[in-house]
Enzyme design. Structure first.
Site, PDB file in Angstrom:
ATOM      1  N   GLY A  11      -1.848 -10.651  -0.292  1.00  0.00           N
ATOM      2  CA  GLY A  11      -1.593 -11.319   0.990  1.00  0.00           C
ATOM      3  C   GLY A  11      -2.681 -12.332   1.287  1.00  0.00           C
ATOM      4  N   ARG A  72       2.685 -12.196  -5.435  1.00  0.00           N
ATOM      5  CA  ARG A  72       2.816 -10.794  -5.839  1.00  0.00           C
ATOM      6  C   ARG A  72       3.332 -10.842  -7.269  1.00  0.00           C
ATOM      7  NH1 ARG A  72       0.564  -8.093  -1.319  1.00  0.00           N
ATOM      8  NH2 ARG A  72       1.355  -9.105   0.528  1.00  0.00           N
ATOM      9  N   ASP A 103      -6.822  -4.547  -1.940  1.00  0.00           N
ATOM     10  CA  ASP A 103      -7.060  -3.458  -2.884  1.00  0.00           C
ATOM     11  C   ASP A 103      -6.150  -3.519  -4.115  1.00  0.00           C
ATOM     12  OD1 ASP A 103      -4.892  -2.800  -1.353  1.00  0.00           O
ATOM     13  OD2 ASP A 103      -5.601  -0.796  -0.807  1.00  0.00           O
ATOM     14  N   THR A 125      -8.503 -10.003   2.910  1.00  0.00           N
ATOM     15  CA  THR A 125      -7.279  -9.476   3.514  1.00  0.00           C
ATOM     16  C   THR A 125      -7.526  -9.288   5.006  1.00  0.00           C
ATOM     17  OG1 THR A 125      -5.865  -7.508   3.767  1.00  0.00           O
ATOM     18  CG2 THR A 125      -8.010  -7.144   2.797  1.00  0.00           C
ATOM     19  N   ASP A 127      -6.305  -6.901   6.626  1.00  0.00           N
ATOM     20  CA  ASP A 127      -6.098  -5.477   6.933  1.00  0.00           C
ATOM     21  C   ASP A 127      -7.386  -4.668   7.049  1.00  0.00           C
ATOM     22  OD1 ASP A 127      -3.379  -5.990   6.844  1.00  0.00           O
ATOM     23  OD2 ASP A 127      -3.200  -5.450   4.737  1.00  0.00           O
ATOM     24  N   ASP A 129      -8.872  -3.060   4.789  1.00  0.00           N
ATOM     25  CA  ASP A 129      -8.645  -1.769   4.128  1.00  0.00           C
ATOM     26  C   ASP A 129      -9.225  -1.727   2.715  1.00  0.00           C
ATOM     27  OD1 ASP A 129      -6.927  -3.587   2.976  1.00  0.00           O
ATOM     28  OD2 ASP A 129      -5.151  -2.320   3.080  1.00  0.00           O
ATOM     29  N   ARG A 171      -1.290  -2.542   7.225  1.00  0.00           N
ATOM     30  CA  ARG A 171      -0.764  -1.592   6.238  1.00  0.00           C
ATOM     31  C   ARG A 171      -1.053  -0.168   6.690  1.00  0.00           C
ATOM     32  NH1 ARG A 171      -0.488  -3.598   0.156  1.00  0.00           N
ATOM     33  NH2 ARG A 171      -2.731  -3.856   0.212  1.00  0.00           N
TER      34      ARG A 171
HETATM   35  P1  ADP Z   1      -3.447  -7.029  -2.025  1.00  0.00           P
HETATM   36  O1  ADP Z   1      -4.374  -7.528  -3.067  1.00  0.00           O
HETATM   37  O2  ADP Z   1      -3.461  -7.864  -0.790  1.00  0.00           O
HETATM   38  O3  ADP Z   1      -3.638  -5.551  -1.785  1.00  0.00           O
HETATM   39  P2  ADP Z   1      -1.063  -6.427  -3.644  1.00  0.00           P
HETATM   40  O4  ADP Z   1      -1.173  -4.956  -3.477  1.00  0.00           O
HETATM   41  O5  ADP Z   1       0.270  -7.052  -3.587  1.00  0.00           O
HETATM   42  O6  ADP Z   1      -1.944  -7.230  -2.566  1.00  0.00           O
HETATM   43  O7  ADP Z   1      -1.735  -6.789  -5.041  1.00  0.00           O
HETATM   44  C1  ADP Z   1      -1.802  -8.126  -5.462  1.00  0.00           C
HETATM   45  C2  ADP Z   1      -1.520  -8.223  -6.939  1.00  0.00           C
HETATM   46  O8  ADP Z   1      -2.510  -7.486  -7.669  1.00  0.00           O
HETATM   47  C3  ADP Z   1      -0.207  -7.630  -7.372  1.00  0.00           C
HETATM   48  O9  ADP Z   1       0.888  -8.475  -7.141  1.00  0.00           O
HETATM   49  C4  ADP Z   1      -0.466  -7.438  -8.864  1.00  0.00           C
HETATM   50  O10 ADP Z   1      -0.350  -8.678  -9.539  1.00  0.00           O
HETATM   51  C5  ADP Z   1      -1.936  -7.014  -8.883  1.00  0.00           C
HETATM   52  N1  ADP Z   1      -2.028  -5.547  -8.960  1.00  0.00           N
HETATM   53  C6  ADP Z   1      -1.783  -4.651  -7.981  1.00  0.00           C
HETATM   54  N2  ADP Z   1      -1.931  -3.379  -8.432  1.00  0.00           N
HETATM   55  C7  ADP Z   1      -2.275  -3.478  -9.730  1.00  0.00           C
HETATM   56  C8  ADP Z   1      -2.566  -2.525 -10.770  1.00  0.00           C
HETATM   57  N3  ADP Z   1      -2.510  -1.220 -10.549  1.00  0.00           N
HETATM   58  N4  ADP Z   1      -2.878  -3.002 -11.994  1.00  0.00           N
HETATM   59  C9  ADP Z   1      -2.917  -4.336 -12.231  1.00  0.00           C
HETATM   60  N5  ADP Z   1      -2.651  -5.264 -11.310  1.00  0.00           N
HETATM   61  C10 ADP Z   1      -2.337  -4.860 -10.080  1.00  0.00           C
END
Ligand code: ADP
Length: 319
Positions: A11, A72, A103, A125, A127, A129, A171
Site C-alpha cells: 500500500g 501487489r 510487513d 505504510t 497502518d 503495523d 488492517r
Molecule cells: P504491505 O507491504 O503494505 O504489507 P502486501 O502485504 O500486499 O503490502 O505486500 C506487498 C508485496 O510484498 C506483495 O504483493 C508481494 O509481492 C510481497 N510479499 C508479501 N508477502 C510475501 C512473502 N511471504 N514472500 C515474498 N514476498 C511477499
C-alpha cells in the site's frame, strides 16, 4: 558497494517519495549509483529498472503516493520468481536493495536476503503495523487526515443530533484509530486488538442517549464489523439517526506532513549509510526517538508490536 536499487511496495503511503529521494541523494553523495524499480516486486520481476539521477527525485518531497509506483504481486512468494528478480538485479550490477513498504514487503525483502541478496527494509505504510519501529512513514499524515475527517463529522453530528460511526484503516492494528480517537475526542473506540462486544457498545450508546447525550462519534478500525449494519442496529435502539462513514483510501493520499517528510528523509539516508558500511539484511526503525536497525528476519519473526494500552485507556478516560 557501488550500485543499489530502491523500490516501493504494498500500500502506498505519504512520505514514500521523500524516502526514495533521501536514498538517491545520500547514495549519490557517496559515489553509489541508484536504480529505481517501477511498481515494486512486480517491476523487479519484469526487469523494469532504471538508473536514477539527482534531478529524477526533484520536486517530490511534498508529494503523496509514490512516483515509482507500487503493486501487489503475490507471485513473489515463489522462489523461482524471486530468483529471476535477483538475476535482473545482478544484470544491472546491483548489490543491494532498499525496500520501502509494509510487513508484506518486508517478507519479500527477508526472502531475498535469505537467498543471498541483501535488502534493507524501510517501514512505509499508514497502518503503523511494522515490527521494529515506533512509527512508520505515512502514519502521521494519515492520522491528520483522519482527524480532519472526524472534526468535520463532529460539526454535522452535533448540529443534527446524530451518531457517527467512522471506519478507519489500519488492517489489524488499532494505532490509527486510537490516536485519531484521542485527538478528535471520539466517544467510543473499537480496535481489533481488543475484540468487539456489539451488545455492550449499543447498550452504552443507548444509555448515553437516555441520559441526554445528543450526539456521539464511534471510531472503529476496518475489518472489525460491518459498520453500515451496525449503524442500522444503533439507530433502531436509540432512535437517533446513525450514519457510518468509511474513510477508505482518502486516508492513504495527500501531502505528507512535516513529521513524515523528516522521518522518511532520515530513514532513507540511514539505509544507505548502513549499506555503505556493509550492513545488509536489516530493517530501519525509529524507537524512543532514535534511528535503529534490526535483523529483518528477527524483526518479522520475534518482534511483536506491543499494544498501546496506555493510549487506549486514555480514549475512554477522556471521552
Ligand atoms: P504491505 O507491504 O503494505 O504489507 P502486501 O502485504 O500486499 O503490502 O505486500 C506487498 C508485496 O510484498 C506483495 O504483493 C508481494 O509481492 C510481497 N510479499 C508479501 N508477502 C510475501 C512473502 N511471504 N514472500 C515474498 N514476498 C511477499
Amino acid at each position: 558497494i557501488k550500485k543499489i536499487g530502491v523500490l516501493t511496495s504494498g500500500g502506498d503511503a505519504p512520505g514514500m517519495n521523500a524516502a526514495v529521494r533521501a536514498v538517491v541523494r545520500t547514495a549519490l553523495s557517496k559515489g553509489v549509483d541508484v536504480y529505481g524499480v517501477w511498481d515494486g516486486y512486480l517491476g523487479l520481476h519484469q526487469n523494469r529498472i532504471e538508473q536514477l539521477a539527482r534531478h529524477d527525485v526533484s520536486d517530490l518531497i511534498n508529494r503523496g503516493g509514490t512516483f515509482l509506483g507500487s503493486a501487489r504481486f503475490p507471485e513473489f512468494k515463489e522462489e523461482s520468481v524471486r530468483r529471476e528478480a535477483i538475476e535482473n538485479m545482478r544484470q544491472h550490477g546491483m548489490e543491494a536493495l532498499v525496500v520501502i513498504g509494509g510487513d508484506g514487503s518486508y517478507m519479500g525483502a527477508k526472502r531475498l536476503t535469505e537467498m543471498g541478496f541483501p535488502c534493507i527494509g524501510l517501514p512505509g505504510t499508514i497502518d503503523n503495523d511494522v515490527a521494529g519501529t515506533d512509527f512508520t512513514i505515512g502514519f502521521h499524515t494519515a492520522l491528520n487526515t483522519v482527524l480532519d475527517a472526524i472534526d468535520r463529522l463532529r460539526d454535522t453530528c452535533s448540529s443534527h443530533h446524530r451518531i457517527a460511526i467512522v471506519e478507519i484503516m489500519g488492517r489489524y492494528c488499532g494505532d490509527l484509530t486510537i490516536m485519531a480517537s484521542i485527538g478528535s475526542g471520539a466517544e467510543f473506540t473499537i480496535v481489533p486488538e481488543k475484540g468487539f462486544d456489539e451488545e455492550s457498545l449499543i447498550q452504552t450508546v443507548a444509555d448515553d442517549v437516555t441520559a441526554g447525550k445528543k450526539h456521539s462519534i464511534i471510531a472503529i478500525t476496518e475489518h472489525v464489523t460491518d459498520v453500515s449494519a451496525l449503524a442500522k442496529r444503533i439507530e433502531a435502539r436509540t432512535g437517533l439517526e446513525t450514519r457510518a462513514t468509511i474513510l477508505g483510501h482518502i486516508q492513504r493520499g495527500g501531502v505528507p506532513c512535516a513529521f513524515d517528510r523528516v522521518l522518511a528523509s532520515q530513514m532513507g539516508s540511514y539505509a544507505v549509510e548502513l549499506l555503505s558500511q556493509g550492513v545488509g539484511g536489516r530493517c530501519v526503525g525509529i524507537q524512543s526517538n532514535k534511528l535503529v536497525h534490526h535483523d529483518i528476519v528477527d524483526a518479522i519473526e520475534n518482534m511483536p508490536r506491543p499494544f498501546k494500552q496506555d493510549l487506549y485507556d486514555l480514549t475512554s478516560l477522556l471521552a
